[in-house]
Design a protein around this motif. Structure first.
Motif, short mmCIF file in Angstrom:
data_model
loop_
_atom_site.label_atom_id
_atom_site.label_comp_id
_atom_site.label_asym_id
_atom_site.label_seq_id
_atom_site.Cartn_x
_atom_site.Cartn_y
_atom_site.Cartn_z
N THR A 211 0.90 -1.16 -0.01
CA THR A 211 0.04 -0.05 -0.17
C THR A 211 0.70 1.30 -0.04
OG1 THR A 211 -0.22 0.07 2.26
CG2 THR A 211 -2.16 -1.15 1.22
N ILE A 212 1.94 1.05 -0.07
CA ILE A 212 2.91 2.16 0.20
C ILE A 212 3.77 2.40 -1.26
CG2 ILE A 212 5.15 3.15 1.39
CD1 ILE A 212 4.22 1.73 3.79
N ASP A 213 3.97 3.55 -1.61
CA ASP A 213 4.86 3.76 -2.86
C ASP A 213 6.25 3.98 -2.35
OD1 ASP A 213 6.37 4.98 -5.01
OD2 ASP A 213 4.73 6.15 -5.73
N ILE A 214 6.91 2.99 -2.14
CA ILE A 214 8.14 3.03 -1.47
C ILE A 214 9.32 3.79 -2.38
CG2 ILE A 214 9.37 1.12 -2.71
CD1 ILE A 214 9.26 1.99 1.20
N ASP A 215 9.31 3.86 -3.62
CA ASP A 215 10.14 4.92 -4.30
C ASP A 215 10.04 6.34 -4.08
OD1 ASP A 215 11.78 2.72 -5.54
OD2 ASP A 215 10.22 2.43 -6.66
N ASN A 216 8.65 6.63 -3.78
CA ASN A 216 8.19 7.76 -3.60
C ASN A 216 8.79 8.41 -2.12
OD1 ASN A 216 6.73 10.60 -4.17
ND2 ASN A 216 5.66 9.66 -2.36
N VAL A 217 8.88 7.30 -1.20
CA VAL A 217 9.11 7.69 0.10
C VAL A 217 10.54 7.85 0.33
CG1 VAL A 217 9.36 6.23 2.33
CG2 VAL A 217 7.20 6.13 1.11
N ILE A 218 11.31 6.96 -0.52
CA ILE A 218 12.90 7.17 -0.48
C ILE A 218 13.20 8.65 -1.10
CG2 ILE A 218 14.97 6.44 -1.39
CD1 ILE A 218 13.87 3.50 -1.29
N ASN A 219 12.45 8.91 -2.22
CA ASN A 219 12.78 10.25 -2.89
C ASN A 219 12.40 11.28 -1.76
OD1 ASN A 219 13.71 9.05 -5.27
ND2 ASN A 219 11.56 8.91 -6.34
N GLN A 220 11.55 11.29 -1.14
CA GLN A 220 11.12 12.41 -0.36
C GLN A 220 12.26 12.44 0.89
OE1 GLN A 220 8.64 14.50 -0.34
NE2 GLN A 220 8.21 13.70 -2.14
N GLU A 221 12.72 11.09 1.34
CA GLU A 221 13.75 11.30 2.33
C GLU A 221 15.04 11.91 1.98
OE1 GLU A 221 13.88 10.13 5.45
OE2 GLU A 221 11.88 9.13 5.70
N ILE A 222 15.40 11.76 0.62
CA ILE A 222 16.64 12.36 0.24
C ILE A 222 16.61 13.53 -0.25
CG2 ILE A 222 17.59 9.89 -0.39
CD1 ILE A 222 17.14 10.27 -3.09
N HIS A 223 15.21 14.04 -0.29
CA HIS A 223 15.30 15.47 -0.86
C HIS A 223 15.85 16.44 -0.03
CE1 HIS A 223 13.40 18.80 -3.03
NE2 HIS A 223 13.06 19.44 -1.91
N ASN A 224 16.77 17.22 -0.42
CA ASN A 224 17.52 18.31 0.19
C ASN A 224 18.29 17.53 1.71
OD1 ASN A 224 17.27 20.21 -1.50
ND2 ASN A 224 15.73 21.39 -0.18
N SER A 225 18.57 16.04 1.58
CA SER A 225 19.17 15.59 2.65
C SER A 225 20.46 15.04 2.52
CB SER A 225 18.09 14.24 3.02
OG SER A 225 17.08 14.50 3.46
#
Length: 313
Positions: A211-225
């Protein structure tokens, strides 16, 4: 591109150093494109860059992490396909598609962008895997493909062990370390579990729905990180002097960074960055060439860290 990624990966499986120009010639692409392929593959497998006249790329571990998912026939079929990309028999296409379907969440998935951060702290090498660790990785791949929940006993950074039930979504390599990206039922959130810290595990019969878009989650995590794990956010202002000023200005660390040239080769680096401990480690790695202007709380945190380091000397 899919075929070239696979072909380059199989070229490196013998563990020998392959020169970039030779890889480019075999794949019939530019050397720049080979370097792009290397960055994509390096997210998932540990590829070493060898410098010097006879340098190139070498795979640190020739172990195939998903070999437990493929039968011997499927492995040979995949090898045959890679060796004959231009003349592969049509009747075998469906079989190949099914094989690739088993591994499409791993080296063939390009939505991670994790490789941008692979060399922020390049001061050590990773231990080679023993047979138990290889079996763990094979079983984790199996659980990901089959959407099976897994019980794990995990040792955190402080040495404390906890038992977790997780729903495994993805397997990645970051700074040479292998991680399981999974939904932790205890924390009710996505967590990154370093594979070497999984003390024991058991694949369960229970199946979970993705139920989770895991690639989107990872991309959000690394945004400006600085890294892939997100963390505390800072509005950062640094003044950096040479020679580190050149290194900082030559690279893109986060998307919104701004580099202003000052006198005598110094720069003012401004950005909104996430990362917590990794930001502190990054700043400390610049030594006495960096001055933290903002935020004040970060200056205090680094000051406390330095005091503890001095007391431990």
């Amino acid at each position: 591109m899919l075929g070239n990624l696979l072909k380059m990966w199989f070229m490196l499986l013998d563990g020998r150093v392959r020169q970039i120009k030779d890889i480019a010639r075999e794949l019939e692409v530019s050397e720049r494109q080979v370097k792009r392929y290397k960055e994509e593959l390096a997210v998932y497998v540990d590829i070493e860059s060898i410098t010097g006249k006879y340098g190139g790329y070498r795979l640190r571990e020739t172990y195939i992490p998903f070999k437990g998912l493929l039968t011997e026939e499927e492995t040979e079929l995949l090898r045959y396909y890679i060796d004959s990309l231009d003349s592969f028999p049509l009747e075998e296409k469906d079989k190949i598609n099914k094989i690739i379907g088993k591994i499409n969440y791993s080296i063939l998935n390009k939505n991670d962008n994790v490789s941008n951060f692979n060399e922020i702290i390049p001061y050590s090498t990773v231990r080679m895997m023993d047979e138990n660790r290889k079996n763990l990785i094979s079983d984790i791949y199996k659980a990901i493909v089959e959407n099976r929940e897994v019980d794990i006993t995990y040792k955190n950074n402080n040495g404390k062990c906890t038992k977790r039930k997780v729903q495994p979504y993805k397997y990645i390599t970051y700074k040479g370390e292998k991680y399981l990206v999974a939904y932790c039922l205890m924390r009710e959130d996505i967590r990154y579990f370093k594979m070497i810290r999984i003390q024991c595990y058991k694949l369960l019969d229970s199946i979970f729905n993705r139920t989770i878009d895991i690639d989107n989650v990872i991309n959000q995590e690394i945004h400006n990180s600085v890294g892939i794990f997100g963390g505390k956010e800072y509005k950062l202002v640094l003044e950096v002097s040479p020679p580190m000023a050149n290194t900082i200005s030559e690279r893109i660390w986060v998307e919104d960074q701004c580099v202003e040239e000052l006198e005598q080769g110094e720069i003012r680096f401004t950005a909104t960055m996430k990362g917590g401990p990794e930001i502190i480690s990054w700043i400390l790695s610049m030594g006495d060439t960096v001055k933290v202007i903002e935020p004040l709380e970060l200056k205090d945190e680094i000051g406390e860290k330095l005091k503890k380091m001095i007391r431990n000397l």
